[in-house]
Scaffold this motif. Sequence first.
Motif, PDB file in Angstrom:
ATOM      1  N   UNK A 126     -37.602 -24.227  55.048  1.00  0.00           N
ATOM      2  CA  UNK A 126     -38.874 -23.499  54.426  1.00  0.00           C
ATOM      3  C   UNK A 126     -39.979 -24.368  54.455  1.00  0.00           C
ATOM      4  N   UNK A 127     -39.974 -25.729  54.152  1.00  0.00           N
ATOM      5  CA  UNK A 127     -40.838 -26.837  54.384  1.00  0.00           C
ATOM      6  C   UNK A 127     -41.665 -26.670  55.552  1.00  0.00           C
ATOM      7  N   UNK A 128     -40.496 -26.690  56.782  1.00  0.00           N
ATOM      8  CA  UNK A 128     -41.231 -26.574  58.147  1.00  0.00           C
ATOM      9  C   UNK A 128     -41.803 -25.297  58.415  1.00  0.00           C
ATOM     10  N   UNK A 129     -41.460 -24.114  57.990  1.00  0.00           N
ATOM     11  CA  UNK A 129     -41.881 -22.993  58.249  1.00  0.00           C
ATOM     12  C   UNK A 129     -43.409 -22.744  57.474  1.00  0.00           C
ATOM     13  N   UNK A 130     -43.551 -22.994  56.251  1.00  0.00           N
ATOM     14  CA  UNK A 130     -44.565 -22.890  55.472  1.00  0.00           C
ATOM     15  C   UNK A 130     -45.764 -24.092  56.206  1.00  0.00           C
ATOM     16  N   UNK A 131     -45.306 -25.246  56.137  1.00  0.00           N
ATOM     17  CA  UNK A 131     -46.074 -26.355  56.623  1.00  0.00           C
ATOM     18  C   UNK A 131     -46.770 -26.128  58.226  1.00  0.00           C
ATOM     19  N   UNK A 132     -45.783 -25.587  59.021  1.00  0.00           N
ATOM     20  CA  UNK A 132     -46.248 -25.450  60.225  1.00  0.00           C
ATOM     21  C   UNK A 132     -47.172 -24.200  60.445  1.00  0.00           C
ATOM     22  N   UNK A 133     -46.782 -23.303  59.617  1.00  0.00           N
ATOM     23  CA  UNK A 133     -47.954 -22.161  59.709  1.00  0.00           C
ATOM     24  C   UNK A 133     -49.348 -22.607  59.081  1.00  0.00           C
ATOM     25  N   UNK A 134     -49.195 -23.238  57.813  1.00  0.00           N
ATOM     26  CA  UNK A 134     -50.391 -23.503  57.583  1.00  0.00           C
ATOM     27  C   UNK A 134     -51.525 -24.689  58.299  1.00  0.00           C
ATOM     28  N   UNK A 135     -50.661 -25.498  58.935  1.00  0.00           N
ATOM     29  CA  UNK A 135     -51.375 -26.226  60.045  1.00  0.00           C
ATOM     30  C   UNK A 135     -51.845 -25.681  61.112  1.00  0.00           C
ATOM     31  N   UNK A 136     -50.878 -24.620  61.774  1.00  0.00           N
ATOM     32  CA  UNK A 136     -51.245 -23.931  62.758  1.00  0.00           C
ATOM     33  C   UNK A 136     -52.635 -23.063  62.630  1.00  0.00           C
ATOM     34  N   UNK A 137     -52.785 -22.522  61.146  1.00  0.00           N
ATOM     35  CA  UNK A 137     -53.746 -21.648  60.750  1.00  0.00           C
ATOM     36  C   UNK A 137     -55.158 -22.879  60.898  1.00  0.00           C
TER      37      UNK A 137
END
Length: 252
Positions: free
Chosen positions: A67-78
């Motif tokens: 969950x940390x990877x999914x959320x963190x990756x999405x936020x940084x990608x944005x």
Amino acid sequence: MYRSGNPALSDSTFEKSAYKEANWWDEDSNLMSIEGVSEKTGILLLITATTAIATAMRMPEAGALILLGVIGGFIIAMIVIFSGSMNPMLICTYAAFEGLALGGITWIFEVYLEMPGIGILAALLTFLILGVMIAIYRAGLIQWDRNTAIAVTSALGAIVLIYLISIIGGFLGFEIPYIHGSGPIGIAFSLFVVGIGALCLVADFDFIEKGVERGAPKQLEWRAAFGLMVTLIWLYLEILKLLAKIAARTRR
């Protein structure tokens, strides 16, 4: 230049006017190169693979890292996409977060769903497709023109819409029939998505090559590598799902 289907590589990515405050875009700057993009993509792949393996080795105790990877990756990608950032640390952090997610997801397929070796096979197929699409693009067998761009972008939009409806349906108690199953329709759908993902790689190659031809500065190599990573990670996940459907069908 035709628009890539990749949101990380917009029409303005290699436009000098998009970086009005940048003092590094001048005649004396080191220029962006295909080799430089390849090197930085390799660094990002290494980071992703390392964190993925480390996460998988600590599962299931490290389940929260998915969950940390999914959320963190999405936020940084944005942040990278909408700010136009070329910060290597930010982009490398994105790769690390994606590794957390991919490592945990792959472990679920391999151990929880009892499909050992599926992760390695999915990775090999991803790199095989990458190599084949590079060869096809270099040979000029696929021309990335306006018609191709419209067709691929339209198909990509349809896929995103289907996935969004599927996610919403998961909360509301309904699902889109067949596409997630291991039947012929589900496998055909996954093959279609993988095919579109492969064509998106061609779009990324063309977009990056145009940036090199236009004399984009070396700092944009990190942004180009980030855009390519977005496509590769998506392609890996789709291949993983395709292999899982095939494996489930053969067990019947």
